[in-house]
Enzyme design. Sequence first.
Site, PDB file in Angstrom:
ATOM      1  N   GLU A   1      31.180  36.374  35.522  1.00  0.00           N
ATOM      2  CA  GLU A   1      31.100  37.813  35.802  1.00  0.00           C
ATOM      3  C   GLU A   1      31.627  38.610  34.626  1.00  0.00           C
ATOM      4  O   GLU A   1      32.523  38.136  33.903  1.00  0.00           O
ATOM      5  CB  GLU A   1      31.972  38.150  37.026  1.00  0.00           C
ATOM      6  N   ASP A   2      31.096  39.826  34.467  1.00  0.00           N
ATOM      7  CA  ASP A   2      31.661  40.722  33.455  1.00  0.00           C
ATOM      8  C   ASP A   2      32.959  41.344  33.978  1.00  0.00           C
ATOM      9  O   ASP A   2      33.980  41.309  33.325  1.00  0.00           O
ATOM     10  CB  ASP A   2      30.634  41.812  33.070  1.00  0.00           C
ATOM     11  N   ASP A  31      35.667  44.156  40.455  1.00  0.00           N
ATOM     12  CA  ASP A  31      36.338  45.399  40.802  1.00  0.00           C
ATOM     13  C   ASP A  31      36.788  45.308  42.267  1.00  0.00           C
ATOM     14  O   ASP A  31      37.811  44.701  42.561  1.00  0.00           O
ATOM     15  CB  ASP A  31      35.311  46.506  40.541  1.00  0.00           C
ATOM     16  N   PHE A  45      37.530  53.257  34.154  1.00  0.00           N
ATOM     17  CA  PHE A  45      36.127  52.866  34.043  1.00  0.00           C
ATOM     18  C   PHE A  45      35.877  52.418  32.609  1.00  0.00           C
ATOM     19  O   PHE A  45      36.066  53.190  31.672  1.00  0.00           O
ATOM     20  CB  PHE A  45      35.200  54.024  34.430  1.00  0.00           C
TER      21      PHE A  45
HETATM   22  P1  5GP Z   1      32.539  45.120  42.554  1.00  0.00           P
HETATM   23  O1  5GP Z   1      31.575  44.557  43.504  1.00  0.00           O
HETATM   24  O2  5GP Z   1      33.520  44.086  42.104  1.00  0.00           O
HETATM   25  O3  5GP Z   1      33.174  46.392  43.064  1.00  0.00           O
HETATM   26  O4  5GP Z   1      31.732  45.620  41.318  1.00  0.00           O
HETATM   27  C1  5GP Z   1      31.312  44.786  40.353  1.00  0.00           C
HETATM   28  C2  5GP Z   1      30.299  45.474  39.476  1.00  0.00           C
HETATM   29  O5  5GP Z   1      30.580  46.866  39.367  1.00  0.00           O
HETATM   30  C3  5GP Z   1      30.360  44.919  38.093  1.00  0.00           C
HETATM   31  O6  5GP Z   1      29.522  43.813  37.953  1.00  0.00           O
HETATM   32  C4  5GP Z   1      29.949  46.100  37.252  1.00  0.00           C
HETATM   33  O7  5GP Z   1      28.542  46.169  37.183  1.00  0.00           O
HETATM   34  C5  5GP Z   1      30.417  47.314  38.028  1.00  0.00           C
HETATM   35  N1  5GP Z   1      31.727  47.814  37.549  1.00  0.00           N
HETATM   36  C6  5GP Z   1      32.911  47.768  38.165  1.00  0.00           C
HETATM   37  N2  5GP Z   1      33.875  48.339  37.434  1.00  0.00           N
HETATM   38  C7  5GP Z   1      33.275  48.753  36.303  1.00  0.00           C
HETATM   39  C8  5GP Z   1      33.748  49.409  35.116  1.00  0.00           C
HETATM   40  O8  5GP Z   1      34.937  49.722  34.939  1.00  0.00           O
HETATM   41  N3  5GP Z   1      32.810  49.652  34.170  1.00  0.00           N
HETATM   42  C9  5GP Z   1      31.495  49.315  34.302  1.00  0.00           C
HETATM   43  N4  5GP Z   1      30.672  49.626  33.307  1.00  0.00           N
HETATM   44  N5  5GP Z   1      31.019  48.713  35.405  1.00  0.00           N
HETATM   45  C10 5GP Z   1      31.901  48.426  36.376  1.00  0.00           C
END
Ligand code: 5GP
Length: 482
Positions: A392-393, A396, A445
């Site tokens: 994963e990148d 969150d 972010f």
């Molecule tokens: P989660 O399901 O964990 O809330 O969200 C994961 C996805 O949200 C990540 O794969 C990414 O695409 C996006 N995301 C969450 N936080 C960030 C952030 O700080 N910057 C960016 N560019 N994308 C984020």
Amino acid sequence: MAVSKEKAYYKAVRRAAAIANSDTALKDALNAIVRGIARAMKAGVSLMLLDSARKKLIHSTSWGLSQSYIRKGVLDADKSLAEVVTGEPVIITDVSQDSRVQYPEMATKAGIASMLGIPVLIGNEVVGSVRVYTREHSEFSNQDVNFVTTMANLTAVALHTSELRQIKASQQDRDQVETKTATLQQARAVTFAHPSEEEFAHLLDFYQIEWVYEPQSFTLNWEGDRVTEMFTPDFYLPGLNLYVELTTLKQSLVTEKNRKLRRLRQLYPEVNITLLYKRDFERLLAKYGCGPLAQLRGHGVSQVLYSSAEIQKRARELAEQISKDYAERHPLMVGVLRGVFCFMADLIRQMTIPVDVDFMAISYYGGKDSSVVKIVKDLDLSVAGRDVMMVEDIVDTGMTLNYILNHLKAKGPSSLAVCTLLDKPVRRLADIHLNYVGFKVPDKFVVGYGLDYREEYRNLPFIGVLEPEETKTKSELPPVAA
Ligand code: 5GP
């Protein structure tokens, strides 16, 4: 059976059959059926549906019951009456004396003397229960049981018809499980107190995370027998065993909510609850194109968090660690497009064991009444019996990852681990174990190194913090957008 009762039962069945076989929206059909039972039997009635884990009974709709009784808590399928476990009717003639009642004191307080529980079955599968609550002690005659069983069958017809309609609407391109979840979501007859709660519910639907709106009121303070303070969290997420309280009010009022949460945790230490602040919530919504922050335009990177060299060094360390842990194995590295592409490329090129690589892509299906995550590109390689590593990148809230891990688990890998470059733990909602973490990032972010803001900034070689800038124009956006 008295003629007037027979007539009332017949009338209720006739109406319910007509509505179950019509185009009426599911929640209106369920409301009408439940109301029909309540009127014919002159009793309180509720319909509860099993969550997809088949562990909890979630309130769908009810008639003639007090709000405080409805909010007594989420019921455990095996502890409460258990008709959904056995598939047989359960008659409780005296709720105060029967161990099969999960909240006997609350029932007595609500003036309930007897209860009847009839399972709702679609084919042979139990999906929920219709419960009848009477003020007078009742033995419930055969006719009563037969009547409620017929109405439960018509409830099943309404649920099944709605499911079929959805399959048709989605051109049969989604699997049955997703459709079933969407049906359950629609079956909840909820009136939200605040639009932000409805938006949050949309977001949970997007991730197929089951939720219950205001399921339980917790007593916080008493004076003798008199309750002087109650607290009702906005949501309960059964799959995560987590209560969520949204706070979109002025920050100054948050102090009061924090006090209540502290008190709740003190009195009920087993309760898992989180407060979602206005800013967090808006950011969460903005990610999917709605809420006020979605209108903001990024105007630049205010701070570099990790330089290109730092990222390379950390990716190398992770690659070495994984190569060591997976020595003699041949893992399948799985990434979700598109944010992960830089990290995946750097990670695998520094690994010293053989690997396979595959990618998935997700978007969402947004119907009139529901929106759910949809896998638009599934894996090309087989997962069964493989050592799978999700790459994963950024993690969150963890909701995307939670969804994907469940999807992969169902395919029978021999092991499943997670490696993420960035971990934003403060906003985590889903409790997920991350085996390998590059950096723990603050609640900002971030963009760059594959991560975007509205498709911009992906090609930055570093990871930076984006400062959004308010624009003048505010337009209406759809409730959920990918
Ligand atoms: P989660 O399901 O964990 O809330 O969200 C994961 C996805 O949200 C990540 O794969 C990414 O695409 C996006 N995301 C969450 N936080 C960030 C952030 O700080 N910057 C960016 N560019 N994308 C984020």
